[in-house]
Enzyme design. Structure first.
Site, PDB file in Angstrom:
ATOM      1  CG  ASP A  60      -2.106  -0.952   1.047  1.00  0.00           C
ATOM      2  OD1 ASP A  60      -2.303  -1.466  -0.066  1.00  0.00           O
ATOM      3  OD2 ASP A  60      -2.819  -1.191   2.046  1.00  0.00           O
ATOM      4  NE  ARG A  65       7.760   6.268  -0.879  1.00  0.00           N
ATOM      5  CZ  ARG A  65       8.538   7.331  -0.641  1.00  0.00           C
ATOM      6  NH1 ARG A  65       8.674   8.247  -1.573  1.00  0.00           N
ATOM      7  NH2 ARG A  65       9.159   7.464   0.506  1.00  0.00           N
TER       8      ARG A  65
END
Length: 278
Positions: A60, A65
């Site tokens: 995740d 990002r």
């Protein structure tokens, strides 16, 4: 699709290897494919324009990002789960490889998730802005063993003076992240509401407040206090006495490719939280 990117967690040899295999396989299907570390923001920025879909190899955190890195481009994200939890990821590497041509051919549906944007105000002046988060913005204590005292306002009205480990302002996506760990409610991922949740408040209940999308949230650090600002878990920015963090719904959204029905979200949550035994 004409252009697809692949990013990976640079500290995972498995993620690096899977990303390389995906890059090679996609290169035989599509006219333009690029590969970069999810932590290399400059490389992602150089390639992301015109990208139709970005596959993320990791967990995740790699997806988070990617969601920030593709702003302001409307890139669809597909998370390849190599991590432990996988609330944001969609498919395993083993399940993905046989379906690549189907996926780049247009299979699946787009799930649109709200993001939030934060700015720092110091002495009445904006000192930092453009912080975008898919999960949450946290104003927290600066030192272990100490609390931070803050005032929280919603649409310019005070709703709480907290002495606590911190305060979380989360999206619906973030409702299954840090907020979940401190007892906050779970929202459907396409909801636009904002969640305000205190973390371990002293002599006060830790109830969450749910605000409609479009609300303005302000967190002000009390006189003589010090804290930190965290965006999706990183980076940390120092906050001082009187500093204000303003948070509101971002004009940008995160687009996810989903390969199953809408109800898959409930199954994923139920299984991750051990509500379902089968």
């Amino acid at each position: 699709m004409k252009k697809v990117g692949v990013t990976y967690h640079p500290k995972s040899e498995l993620a690096r290897r899977c990303a390389g295999d995906l890059h090679a396989r996609l290169g035989a299907i599509l006219p333009e494919v690029w590969l970069a570390s999810a932590w290399d923001e400059q490389a992602v920025a150089e390639h992301v324009a015109g990208t139709d879909m970005l596959l993320t190899c990791g967990g995740d955190g790699t997806v988070l990002r990617a969601a920030r890195a593709v702003i302001p481009h409307p890139v669809t994200l597909l998370g390849v789960n190599l991590g432990r939890i996988g609330f944001l990821t969609e498919i395993t590497f083993e399940a993905l490889m046989p379906r690549l041509e189907e996926i780049v051919g247009g299979a699946g549906r787009i799930e649109t998730r709200a993001m939030i944007e934060a700015e720092m105000i110091r002495a009445g002046e904006e000192v930092r802005n453009g912080f975008h988060a898919l999960n949450d913005v946290v104003v927290g204590r600066r030192a272990i063993g100490r609390t931070v005292q803050v005032t929280v306002r919603a649409d310019h009205t005070a709703i709480g003076n907290y002495r606590a480990d911190g305060v979380i302002i989360a999206t619906a996506t973030g409702s299954t992240a840090y907020t979940l760990s401190v007892g906050g409610p779970i929202l459907h991922p396409e909801s636009r509401e904002l969640l305000i949740t205190p973390v371990a408040p002293h002599l006060a209940p830790a109830n969450s407040v749910v605000l409609p999308g479009g609300s303005l949230v302000e967190v002000e650090v009390a006189e003589g206090q010090a804290g930190i600002l965290s965006i999706d878990g990183q980076p940390d920015w120092d906050l001082g006495s009187g500093d204000v963090v303003r948070v509101e719904t971002s004009r940008h959204t995160a687009r996810f490719l989903r390969l199953g029905p809408v109800g898959d979200f409930y199954l994923r949550v139920g299984r991750r939280l051990n509500w379902l035994t089968e």
